[in-house]
Design a protein around this motif. Structure first.
Motif, PDB file in Angstrom:
ATOM      1  N   PHE A 466       0.794 -46.268  38.375  1.00 48.50           N
ATOM      2  CA  PHE A 466       0.949 -46.108  36.925  1.00 48.50           C
ATOM      3  C   PHE A 466       2.181 -45.247  36.645  1.00 48.50           C
ATOM      4  CE2 PHE A 466      -3.634 -46.325  37.861  1.00 48.50           C
ATOM      5  CZ  PHE A 466      -3.953 -47.502  37.179  1.00 48.50           C
ATOM      6  N   PRO A 467       2.665 -45.257  35.440  1.00 54.40           N
ATOM      7  CA  PRO A 467       3.831 -44.444  35.085  1.00 54.40           C
ATOM      8  C   PRO A 467       3.544 -42.948  34.971  1.00 54.40           C
ATOM      9  CG  PRO A 467       3.588 -46.329  33.583  1.00 54.40           C
ATOM     10  CD  PRO A 467       2.327 -46.208  34.354  1.00 54.40           C
ATOM     11  N   ASP A 468       2.281 -42.520  35.069  1.00 55.22           N
ATOM     12  CA  ASP A 468       1.957 -41.112  34.816  1.00 55.22           C
ATOM     13  C   ASP A 468       2.678 -40.161  35.770  1.00 55.22           C
ATOM     14  OD1 ASP A 468       0.473 -42.002  36.975  1.00 55.22           O
ATOM     15  OD2 ASP A 468      -1.469 -41.282  36.225  1.00 55.22           O
ATOM     16  N   SER A 469       2.855 -40.568  37.030  1.00 51.36           N
ATOM     17  CA  SER A 469       3.558 -39.709  37.987  1.00 51.36           C
ATOM     18  C   SER A 469       5.030 -39.557  37.621  1.00 51.36           C
ATOM     19  CB  SER A 469       3.444 -40.290  39.406  1.00 51.36           C
ATOM     20  OG  SER A 469       2.110 -40.231  39.873  1.00 51.36           O
ATOM     21  N   ILE A 470       5.619 -40.610  37.078  1.00 50.42           N
ATOM     22  CA  ILE A 470       7.028 -40.566  36.677  1.00 50.42           C
ATOM     23  C   ILE A 470       7.192 -39.604  35.501  1.00 50.42           C
ATOM     24  CG2 ILE A 470       9.048 -41.958  36.086  1.00 50.42           C
ATOM     25  CD1 ILE A 470       7.528 -42.662  38.769  1.00 50.42           C
ATOM     26  N   GLU A 471       6.239 -39.629  34.614  1.00 45.60           N
ATOM     27  CA  GLU A 471       6.289 -38.728  33.461  1.00 45.60           C
ATOM     28  C   GLU A 471       6.159 -37.273  33.898  1.00 45.60           C
ATOM     29  OE1 GLU A 471       3.131 -40.480  31.292  1.00 45.60           O
ATOM     30  OE2 GLU A 471       4.328 -42.181  30.579  1.00 45.60           O
ATOM     31  N   GLU A 472       5.277 -36.998  34.896  1.00 44.19           N
ATOM     32  CA  GLU A 472       5.163 -35.641  35.451  1.00 44.19           C
ATOM     33  C   GLU A 472       6.484 -35.209  36.084  1.00 44.19           C
ATOM     34  OE1 GLU A 472       2.802 -33.383  35.413  1.00 44.19           O
ATOM     35  OE2 GLU A 472       1.235 -34.565  34.418  1.00 44.19           O
ATOM     36  N   ALA A 473       7.098 -36.116  36.837  1.00 40.33           N
ATOM     37  CA  ALA A 473       8.368 -35.804  37.497  1.00 40.33           C
ATOM     38  C   ALA A 473       9.454 -35.495  36.476  1.00 40.33           C
ATOM     39  CB  ALA A 473       8.794 -36.978  38.386  1.00 40.33           C
ATOM     40  N   ALA A 474       9.480 -36.263  35.401  1.00 43.40           N
ATOM     41  CA  ALA A 474      10.502 -36.054  34.369  1.00 43.40           C
ATOM     42  C   ALA A 474      10.327 -34.695  33.702  1.00 43.40           C
ATOM     43  CB  ALA A 474      10.434 -37.175  33.336  1.00 43.40           C
ATOM     44  N   ARG A 475       9.086 -34.315  33.421  1.00 44.70           N
ATOM     45  CA  ARG A 475       8.846 -33.016  32.784  1.00 44.70           C
ATOM     46  C   ARG A 475       9.325 -31.865  33.674  1.00 44.70           C
ATOM     47  NH1 ARG A 475       4.358 -35.642  30.292  1.00 44.70           N
ATOM     48  NH2 ARG A 475       3.030 -35.429  32.141  1.00 44.70           N
ATOM     49  N   ALA A 476       9.259 -32.077  34.998  1.00 44.51           N
ATOM     50  CA  ALA A 476       9.685 -31.027  35.925  1.00 44.51           C
ATOM     51  C   ALA A 476      11.189 -31.046  36.169  1.00 44.51           C
ATOM     52  CB  ALA A 476       8.956 -31.190  37.254  1.00 44.51           C
ATOM     53  N   GLY A 477      11.879 -32.110  35.720  1.00 47.03           N
ATOM     54  CA  GLY A 477      13.330 -32.169  35.870  1.00 47.03           C
ATOM     55  C   GLY A 477      13.823 -32.912  37.095  1.00 47.03           C
ATOM     56  N   GLY A 486       6.224 -52.296  44.919  1.00 48.48           N
ATOM     57  CA  GLY A 486       5.196 -53.271  45.264  1.00 48.48           C
ATOM     58  C   GLY A 486       3.944 -53.187  44.425  1.00 48.48           C
ATOM     59  N   SER A 487       3.938 -52.345  43.395  1.00 46.62           N
ATOM     60  CA  SER A 487       2.775 -52.216  42.520  1.00 46.62           C
ATOM     61  C   SER A 487       2.775 -53.315  41.462  1.00 46.62           C
ATOM     62  CB  SER A 487       2.792 -50.848  41.835  1.00 46.62           C
ATOM     63  OG  SER A 487       1.852 -50.791  40.786  1.00 46.62           O
ATOM     64  N   LEU A 488       1.565 -53.668  41.006  1.00 48.26           N
ATOM     65  CA  LEU A 488       1.467 -54.589  39.876  1.00 48.26           C
ATOM     66  C   LEU A 488       2.101 -53.979  38.632  1.00 48.26           C
ATOM     67  CD1 LEU A 488      -2.201 -55.871  40.339  1.00 48.26           C
ATOM     68  CD2 LEU A 488      -0.076 -57.132  40.784  1.00 48.26           C
ATOM     69  N   LYS A 489       2.200 -52.648  38.615  1.00 47.96           N
ATOM     70  CA  LYS A 489       2.763 -51.945  37.460  1.00 47.96           C
ATOM     71  C   LYS A 489       4.217 -51.532  37.685  1.00 47.96           C
ATOM     72  CE  LYS A 489      -1.151 -51.613  35.048  1.00 47.96           C
ATOM     73  NZ  LYS A 489      -1.333 -52.087  33.658  1.00 47.96           N
ATOM     74  N   ASP A 490       4.887 -52.146  38.664  1.00 43.20           N
ATOM     75  CA  ASP A 490       6.274 -51.776  38.935  1.00 43.20           C
ATOM     76  C   ASP A 490       7.144 -51.813  37.682  1.00 43.20           C
ATOM     77  OD1 ASP A 490       6.138 -51.086  41.586  1.00 43.20           O
ATOM     78  OD2 ASP A 490       6.931 -52.979  42.362  1.00 43.20           O
ATOM     79  N   ALA A 491       6.972 -52.829  36.886  1.00 42.84           N
ATOM     80  CA  ALA A 491       7.818 -52.978  35.687  1.00 42.84           C
ATOM     81  C   ALA A 491       7.617 -51.791  34.751  1.00 42.84           C
ATOM     82  CB  ALA A 491       7.516 -54.285  34.977  1.00 42.84           C
ATOM     83  N   ALA A 492       6.364 -51.367  34.569  1.00 41.27           N
ATOM     84  CA  ALA A 492       6.077 -50.236  33.695  1.00 41.27           C
ATOM     85  C   ALA A 492       6.615 -48.939  34.288  1.00 41.27           C
ATOM     86  CB  ALA A 492       4.568 -50.127  33.456  1.00 41.27           C
ATOM     87  N   VAL A 493       6.540 -48.803  35.614  1.00 39.07           N
ATOM     88  CA  VAL A 493       7.046 -47.608  36.285  1.00 39.07           C
ATOM     89  C   VAL A 493       8.569 -47.535  36.153  1.00 39.07           C
ATOM     90  CG1 VAL A 493       7.345 -46.542  38.559  1.00 39.07           C
ATOM     91  CG2 VAL A 493       5.100 -47.424  37.882  1.00 39.07           C
ATOM     92  N   ILE A 494       9.239 -48.666  36.347  1.00 37.50           N
ATOM     93  CA  ILE A 494      10.707 -48.711  36.219  1.00 37.50           C
ATOM     94  C   ILE A 494      11.122 -48.426  34.779  1.00 37.50           C
ATOM     95  CG2 ILE A 494      12.734 -50.213  36.370  1.00 37.50           C
ATOM     96  CD1 ILE A 494      11.236 -51.665  38.697  1.00 37.50           C
ATOM     97  N   GLU A 495      10.377 -48.984  33.836  1.00 36.14           N
ATOM     98  CA  GLU A 495      10.691 -48.747  32.414  1.00 36.14           C
ATOM     99  C   GLU A 495      10.580 -47.266  32.081  1.00 36.14           C
ATOM    100  OE1 GLU A 495      10.229 -47.791  28.414  1.00 36.14           O
ATOM    101  OE2 GLU A 495       8.463 -47.753  29.770  1.00 36.14           O
ATOM    102  N   ALA A 496       9.555 -46.599  32.659  1.00 32.65           N
ATOM    103  CA  ALA A 496       9.388 -45.166  32.410  1.00 32.65           C
ATOM    104  C   ALA A 496      10.558 -44.384  33.004  1.00 32.65           C
ATOM    105  CB  ALA A 496       8.070 -44.687  33.000  1.00 32.65           C
ATOM    106  N   ALA A 497      10.984 -44.760  34.199  1.00 33.00           N
ATOM    107  CA  ALA A 497      12.118 -44.076  34.821  1.00 33.00           C
ATOM    108  C   ALA A 497      13.381 -44.253  33.988  1.00 33.00           C
ATOM    109  CB  ALA A 497      12.330 -44.603  36.242  1.00 33.00           C
ATOM    110  N   ASN A 498      13.624 -45.454  33.493  1.00 27.56           N
ATOM    111  CA  ASN A 498      14.799 -45.690  32.648  1.00 27.56           C
ATOM    112  C   ASN A 498      14.723 -44.876  31.364  1.00 27.56           C
ATOM    113  OD1 ASN A 498      16.420 -47.497  34.151  1.00 27.56           O
ATOM    114  ND2 ASN A 498      15.093 -49.227  33.610  1.00 27.56           N
ATOM    115  N   ARG A 499      13.570 -44.866  30.757  1.00 24.93           N
ATOM    116  CA  ARG A 499      13.400 -44.149  29.495  1.00 24.93           C
ATOM    117  C   ARG A 499      13.585 -42.646  29.675  1.00 24.93           C
ATOM    118  NH1 ARG A 499       8.465 -42.448  28.140  1.00 24.93           N
ATOM    119  NH2 ARG A 499       7.483 -44.112  29.375  1.00 24.93           N
TER     120      ARG A 499
END
Length: 514
Positions: A466-477, A486-499
């Motif tokens: 899920f994108p939740d880990s990416i959001e935690e990483a972003a908050r920490a800088g 390889g996740s079914l949610k890869d697209a959502a994870v990539i979108e979170a990283a881009n955002r």
């Protein structure tokens, strides 16, 4: 009537002295081929095998001892029925069999050895005599190990005979000798038939007990250390303890983890391990620099840890190590000055592995026991190269980013899953290991890294569901993330990283370590 011994050995270590002692004790000796020549040249009274059997060695030496006058003498029991048959057939007792076998292991280890040469080094007569003597150990003494010569001679000198208990022990050793020999041959032939990398139909694992350990993972569990009979030089198991208390079960487990981590890197590296996970991994220009950086990553957890280096430990590094408490220090070597410095801590275990290449994880099998069986898999050797990675975000990494991500990726491979590491370009900043969900590991690693997370790099041993880990990483800088994808949610994870303006690369290889 004189007692008789037959001697036919490939490993001639100590054989001349043994034979001389046996003659002095009144034994009549029988021998074959190269062993006969060795004893004869040493002016020891010995009968050639053909003089006993009345039959020449034939088939290029393939048939020498396979004769009733030999095997009847070995297998006969000391009973009326057997004695009568022996007298009828002109057979005399053989009381001692000293045999070790053609060097099959050494032969197949030679580069470029031909199949024909390997086959010619399969001993037939030797194992047959060994097995016959071991079966009849109620009367016959069998020796397959040169290290037993002195013990047997000493007993014969003192008492004139080998006790039943010792004969039984030597018989067990003899059957183990032939069993290992057959295992090697079977494995070699199977490898000629099976595709490279296929799993054998039968697992044949042989290991020699080195020592019993004080206890296992816990005091109520017994434990012992065994060495794989095929372990090469430079492997951890073939290393040498230079000083300190006896190694424990948990020491060995952590030492293995430490040694594997530092050999992920060609550069000078150091790691500090606690409970199979790294609390610090770092690169440096020298072992001292790498150690100090690794220690700074988590000085609280480092207390009582196990340290590994992939370079020789010299004086300045030893002086720094002396000032803190550790259980074990592993290195390819310690300089004489470093060893002298560390003797001031007599309980500290120093372990030298040598300069071999075995620390680098190679192809082979990894085993795990379950209730009633074993799981077997290929060793997780190597990892994907940076050139094989895919940048999946709009934000692209620099060459410096890729180097830092590669460091993080090589470390996370050795952390218990779910595994997350936060690093800069040459040291760990935070490690999240063994959590039941990935975001939990992310939070632990980021919390440990603290303010150092800003502009740092994060590696995950498996995909983000899920994108939740990416959001935690972003908050920490966090600046960039490396993960398998390889996740079914890869697209959502990539979108979170881009955002969230995070660089992300996919390696396409997972490194779970349960």
């Amino acid at each position: 009537m004189k007692r008789r011994a037959i001697i036919s050995v490939s490993d001639k270590t100590g054989i001349v002295n043994l034979a001389r002692e046996l003659v002095d004790l009144g034994f009549e000796l029988i021998s074959t081929g190269g062993t006969y020549k060795t004893l004869d040249e040493a002016n020891i009274s010995v009968n050639y095998i053909s003089e006993v059997t009345g039959f020449p060695e034939i088939l290029e030496g393939r048939v020498k001892t396979l004769h009733p006058l030999i095997h009847g003498g070995i297998l006969a029991r000391d009973c009326i029925e057997h004695i009568e048959q022996m007298e009828q057939n002109g057979i005399r007792f053989i009381d001692l069999v000293v045999v070790n076998l053609y060097p099959f292991r050494e032969t197949i280890a030679k580069p470029g050895v031909s199949f024909e040469e390997a086959i010619e080094n399969i001993d037939v007569g030797g194992p047959t005599m060994v097995r016959a003597a071991a079966k009849n150990h109620g009367r016959v003494t069998v020796i397959v190990n040169p290290e037993s010569y002195e013990e047997v001679i000493s007993v014969l000198r003192e008492t004139g005979t080998v006790s039943a208990g010792m004969r039984k022990r030597l018989a067990a050793e003899a059957f183990a000798h032939t069993a290992e020999y057959d295992r090697l041959i079977a494995g070699y032939l199977e490898r000629q038939l099976e595709p490279t990398g296929s799993f054998p139909e039968t697992l044949r694992i042989t290991a020699q007990k080195v020592q019993e350990l004080r206890y296992g993972e816990n005091p109520q569990q017994k434990a012992a250390f065994y060495i794989n009979s095929e372990a090469g030089e430079g492997s951890l198991a073939n290393g040498k303890q230079l000083q300190g208390k006896e190694l424990s079960y948990n020491n060995w487990v952590d030492m293995d983890a430490a040694w594997k981590i530092v050999h992920e890197f060609d550069s000078c590296a150091a790691t500090i391990i606690k409970h199979s996970n790294p609390c610090g991994v770092a690169l440096g220009k020298t072992p001292l620099e790498a150690y100090e950086i690794a220690y700074a990553a988590d000085p609280v957890s480092a207390y009582g840890g196990i340290i590994a280096f992939n370079r020789v430990v010299e004086t300045t590094c030893a002086e720094a190590l002396r000032d803190r408490f550790y259980e074990v220090i592993i290195a390819p070597e310690f300089s004489p000055e470093a060893r002298e410095i560390l003797t001031a801590k007599p309980n500290l275990r120093l372990f030298v592995v040598g300069r071999g290449d075995s620390g680098k994880t190679k192809a082979g099998w990894a085993f795990k026991s379950i209730d009633g069986g074993y799981l077997v898999q290929e060793v997780d050797h190597g990892t994907t190269s940076v050139t094989e990675w895919d940048v999946v975000t709009d934000h692209k990494p620099t060459e410096e980013d890729l180097q830092a991500l590669n460091f993080a990726w090589r470390v996370v491979k050795h952390v218990k899953s779910n595994a997350i590491v936060v690093t800069d370009s040459r040291r760990t900043l935070g490690v999240g290991a063994g959590q039941m969900n990935r975001v939990g590991s992310v939070k632990i690693a980021l919390d440990q890294a603290g303010e150092d997370s800003k502009g740092a790099y994060l590696a995950s041993d498996a995909f983000f569901p899920f994108p939740d880990s990416i959001e935690e990483a972003a908050r920490a800088g966090i600046r960039a993330i490396v993960q398998p994808g390889g996740s079914l949610k890869d697209a959502a994870v990539i979108e979170a990283a881009n955002r969230l303006n995070i660089i992300m690369v996919f390696t396409h290889r997972r490194h779970f370590q349960h």
